[in-house]
Design an enzyme around this catalytic site. Structure first.
Site, short mmCIF file in Angstrom:
data_model
loop_
_atom_site.label_atom_id
_atom_site.label_comp_id
_atom_site.label_asym_id
_atom_site.label_seq_id
_atom_site.Cartn_x
_atom_site.Cartn_y
_atom_site.Cartn_z
N LYS A 88 4.04 6.10 3.83
CA LYS A 88 3.35 4.73 3.93
C LYS A 88 3.09 4.20 5.20
O LYS A 88 2.84 3.07 5.62
CB LYS A 88 4.03 3.89 3.00
CG LYS A 88 4.24 4.36 1.63
CD LYS A 88 5.19 3.18 0.92
CE LYS A 88 5.66 3.60 -0.53
NZ LYS A 88 6.73 2.50 -1.06
N PRO A 114 0.89 -1.21 0.04
CA PRO A 114 0.05 0.02 -0.12
C PRO A 114 1.06 1.28 -0.08
O PRO A 114 1.79 1.32 0.71
CB PRO A 114 -0.80 -0.17 1.24
CG PRO A 114 -0.83 -1.68 1.55
CD PRO A 114 0.37 -2.10 1.03
N GLU A 115 0.58 2.34 -0.88
CA GLU A 115 1.27 3.50 -0.78
C GLU A 115 0.19 4.53 0.00
O GLU A 115 -0.76 4.11 0.76
CB GLU A 115 1.25 3.89 -2.14
CG GLU A 115 2.29 2.99 -3.09
CD GLU A 115 2.42 3.28 -4.42
OE1 GLU A 115 2.51 4.45 -4.84
OE2 GLU A 115 2.22 2.35 -5.36
N ARG A 167 10.99 -4.64 -10.44
CA ARG A 167 9.56 -4.34 -10.57
C ARG A 167 9.20 -3.94 -12.05
O ARG A 167 10.04 -4.36 -12.89
CB ARG A 167 9.34 -2.83 -9.77
CG ARG A 167 9.86 -3.11 -8.14
CD ARG A 167 9.53 -1.56 -7.65
NE ARG A 167 10.23 -1.56 -6.46
CZ ARG A 167 10.14 -0.55 -5.51
NH1 ARG A 167 9.30 0.40 -5.89
NH2 ARG A 167 10.76 -0.62 -4.20
#
Length: 288
Positions: A61, A2-3, A270
């Site tokens: 975060k 989650p950001e 990524r």
């Protein structure tokens, strides 16, 4: 992971449903959920029991629950699949329930930490003079923080020998931005992820910051981004910003601005999603 928008949605839920309540009982159901608390599960439970929870706070975060009168806080690390849920006392236990926190009131709800992959966890830390858990004292302010210094950001950005997406993901420079919102902001700013930060003018870095703030505000308005059931708010609801993404996850789909097929490139274990026409790669340095 989650950001900022997703963590802020959770923080707001905790501020509504947990703040001001006093802990009556803590049960740690899986040791990995408190592995960042070196003193162990029994000490973790003891430091919460009898304490009143203040309003949840967040930086980037990271979110935490200050414990009134103690100079310490419960730091929440959601990892890849961590969830902080406020559930009725009689609700069935989730399959991956790791920590249960009950309160000494009659509201009929409890706080649960659920984590399928057990990468996240809770831990208690002493607070710094600034009011942050000491474990995250190095984390920079985020772009939605009223005290974020835009001029200082530009100065450091220009001085670093790095590329723009690496800089956006550097939590000691600017916190809260992860892979999804970095790609979204860069698409809006028409910047390639490998653009050297030293080439950014003050107007361009200001534009980039504006796009970071805008995309995060839009995500917040719809509860964040959920690609699966692992990210939910404290009531178990998913966010809907994935329906509005312009770059992330849109490989081979037409760019919403020019129609060129979007591309994906492997990047630092990524992926980076970008438009090859709107976000042209930087020219190689002379002699490269």
């Amino acid at each position: 992971m989650p950001e900022l928008p997703e963590v802020e949605v959770v923080r707001r839920g905790l501020a509504t449903w947990v703040a001001g309540r006093t802990v009556a009982e803590v049960r740690v159901l899986h040791p990995r959920a408190v592995r960042r608390h070196p003193a162990g599960a029994a000490d973790f439970a003891a430091r919460l029991t009898g304490r009143t929870v203040a309003e949840a706070r967040r930086r980037g975060k990271y979110l935490w629950l200050p414990l009134q009168g103690t100079g310490s806080s419960v730091l929440g690390h959601l990892g890849m699949s961590g969830q902080l849920l406020v559930q009725p006392l009689d609700a069935p236990d989730e399959k991956h329930l790791r920590i249960r926190v009950r309160f000494d009131d009659t509201l009929g709800t409890e706080l649960r930490f659920v984590d399928q992959r057990t990468f996240g966890g809770l831990s208690v830390h002493d607070d710094t003079t600034e009011g942050l858990p000491d474990a995250i004292a190095h984390i920079a302010r985020d772009p939605l923080d009223p005290l974020f210094d835009d001029d200082a950001f530009h100065t450091v950005l220009r001085a670093r020998r790095t590329t723009v997406k690496r800089a956006l993901l550097d939590q000691s420079l600017v916190s809260g931005v992860g892979n999804i919102y970095a790609d979204e902001a860069l698409w809006r700013s028409r910047l390639h992820y490998d653009r050297p930060t030293a080439t950014l003018t003050r107007p361009r870095s200001a534009e980039l910051l504006g796009d970071v703030r805008q995309v995060m505000a839009e995500a917040l308005a719809v509860g964040g981004t959920s690609f699966d059931s692992l990210y939910v708010n404290v009531n178990g609801q998913s966010g809907y910003f994935d329906r509005s993404l312009d770059a992330y996850g849109r490989e081979d789909e037409p760019c919403r601005r020019c129609g060129t097929p979007m591309r994906r490139r492997a990047w630092m274990n990524r992926s980076s999603y970008f438009c090859p026409r709107c976000q042209r790669p930087p020219r190689p340095a002379p002699g490269a």
